[in-house]
Scaffold this motif. Structure first.
Motif, PDB file in Angstrom:
ATOM      1  N   PRO A   2      59.667  51.862 130.325  1.00  0.00           N
ATOM      2  CA  PRO A   2      59.777  50.884 130.968  1.00  0.00           C
ATOM      3  C   PRO A   2      59.868  51.128 131.955  1.00  0.00           C
ATOM      4  O   PRO A   2      60.112  52.114 132.584  1.00  0.00           O
ATOM      5  CB  PRO A   2      61.300  49.656 130.479  1.00  0.00           C
ATOM      6  N   THR A   3      58.813  49.691 133.334  1.00  0.00           N
ATOM      7  CA  THR A   3      58.561  50.040 134.734  1.00  0.00           C
ATOM      8  C   THR A   3      59.893  49.451 134.995  1.00  0.00           C
ATOM      9  O   THR A   3      59.397  48.088 134.913  1.00  0.00           O
ATOM     10  CB  THR A   3      57.191  50.192 135.312  1.00  0.00           C
ATOM     11  N   VAL A   6      58.730  48.121 141.712  1.00  0.00           N
ATOM     12  CA  VAL A   6      57.762  48.403 142.524  1.00  0.00           C
ATOM     13  C   VAL A   6      58.102  47.927 143.570  1.00  0.00           C
ATOM     14  O   VAL A   6      57.022  46.591 143.870  1.00  0.00           O
ATOM     15  CB  VAL A   6      56.312  48.827 141.472  1.00  0.00           C
ATOM     16  N   ASP A  38      61.093  56.905 141.827  1.00  0.00           N
ATOM     17  CA  ASP A  38      60.002  57.792 141.373  1.00  0.00           C
ATOM     18  C   ASP A  38      58.880  57.077 142.553  1.00  0.00           C
ATOM     19  O   ASP A  38      58.308  55.915 142.902  1.00  0.00           O
ATOM     20  CB  ASP A  38      59.282  57.693 140.042  1.00  0.00           C
ATOM     21  N   LEU A  40      55.422  56.901 143.372  1.00  0.00           N
ATOM     22  CA  LEU A  40      54.335  56.686 142.187  1.00  0.00           C
ATOM     23  C   LEU A  40      52.799  56.519 142.613  1.00  0.00           C
ATOM     24  O   LEU A  40      51.933  57.017 141.732  1.00  0.00           O
ATOM     25  CB  LEU A  40      54.217  54.897 141.896  1.00  0.00           C
ATOM     26  N   ARG A  72      46.503  54.346 142.797  1.00  0.00           N
ATOM     27  CA  ARG A  72      47.488  53.007 142.564  1.00  0.00           C
ATOM     28  C   ARG A  72      47.848  52.520 143.744  1.00  0.00           C
ATOM     29  O   ARG A  72      46.949  50.587 143.509  1.00  0.00           O
ATOM     30  CB  ARG A  72      48.657  52.969 142.181  1.00  0.00           C
ATOM     31  N   GLU A 127      58.414  53.215 142.365  1.00  0.00           N
ATOM     32  CA  GLU A 127      59.510  52.560 141.590  1.00  0.00           C
ATOM     33  C   GLU A 127      60.714  52.373 141.587  1.00  0.00           C
ATOM     34  O   GLU A 127      61.642  53.981 141.575  1.00  0.00           O
ATOM     35  CB  GLU A 127      58.489  52.818 140.064  1.00  0.00           C
ATOM     36  N   ARG A 129      63.513  53.285 139.565  1.00  0.00           N
ATOM     37  CA  ARG A 129      64.210  53.030 137.662  1.00  0.00           C
ATOM     38  C   ARG A 129      65.478  52.503 137.686  1.00  0.00           C
ATOM     39  O   ARG A 129      66.112  52.107 136.594  1.00  0.00           O
ATOM     40  CB  ARG A 129      63.660  54.331 138.066  1.00  0.00           C
ATOM     41  N   ILE A 132      66.285  49.070 136.060  1.00  0.00           N
ATOM     42  CA  ILE A 132      65.698  48.925 135.009  1.00  0.00           C
ATOM     43  C   ILE A 132      66.801  47.915 134.072  1.00  0.00           C
ATOM     44  O   ILE A 132      66.364  46.705 133.656  1.00  0.00           O
ATOM     45  CB  ILE A 132      64.885  50.135 134.366  1.00  0.00           C
TER      46      ILE A 132
END
Length: 182
Positions: A2-3, A6, A38, A40, A72, A127, A129, A132
């Motif tokens: 899963p992401t 962001v 993270d 990205l 991105r 991101e 993380r 989540i």
């Protein structure tokens, strides 16, 4: 996998030349904190006095790796980078399967206009993380996102997290206004 949530952070600089310090910190963040946060993507954008843009990838990627990976951030903000293919172009060529969503120019995040001519900016896509499990627990219990934002250091003084002097210094740094006094 899963992401997590962001976040796009745009940081202004009076001129180019900040890349080495930012690259070092992005590398440290990637090595030390990847399970929590993270990186990205990261770009340096230079806006010429006439409004033209020059773009450079930040981080540990070589130019060839950056071209292969694409950006991105560029896709998110509607920025074309010479020599790179956008996610939409890769999708239409059958080289990427990232769903039906496509960022149209009118839907792109309007952050490039906020960069003053003759200055530079670092655009960093993070991101979160760590969030989540929290996000999923909130969704399972019927909750939803309402708002988010960074709290001004001036407001943090009122709850005892900064001295007035420290808050003023951080506020001037965050806003780029060295003349401001409160």
């Amino acid at each position: 996998m899963p992401t997590g949530p962001v976040q796009l952070i745009v940081l202004g600089f009076a001129r180019a030349g900040f890349q080495a310090g930012i690259n070092a910190e992005l590398g440290r963040l990637r090595r030390a904190c990847r399970e929590a946060v993270d990186v990205l993507d990261a770009l340096a954008v230079f806006k010429e006095p006439g409004g033209g843009l020059e773009v450079e990838h930040l981080g540990a990627l070589t130019r060839d790796e950056a071209i292969e990976a694409g950006s991105r951030i560029a896709d998110l903000v509607g920025l074309a980078i010479e020599g790179e293919r956008s996610a939409a172009a890769a999708r239409s060529a059958g080289e990427a399967d990232i769903g039906d969503a496509e960022i149209l120019a009118e839907d792109a995040w309007d952050v490039l206009d906020e960069i003053p001519p003759g200055s530079a900016a670092a655009l960093v896509l993070l991101e979160h993380r760590w969030a989540i499990p929290l996000r999923d627990a909130i969704a399972r219990t019927g909750g939803h996102h309402i708002s988010d934002g960074f709290v001004s250091p001036l407001d943090l003084t009122a709850i005892g997290l900064h001295t007035a002097e420290e808050a003023e210094r951080l506020y001037r740094w965050e806003t780029g206004d060295a003349r401001r006094t409160r």
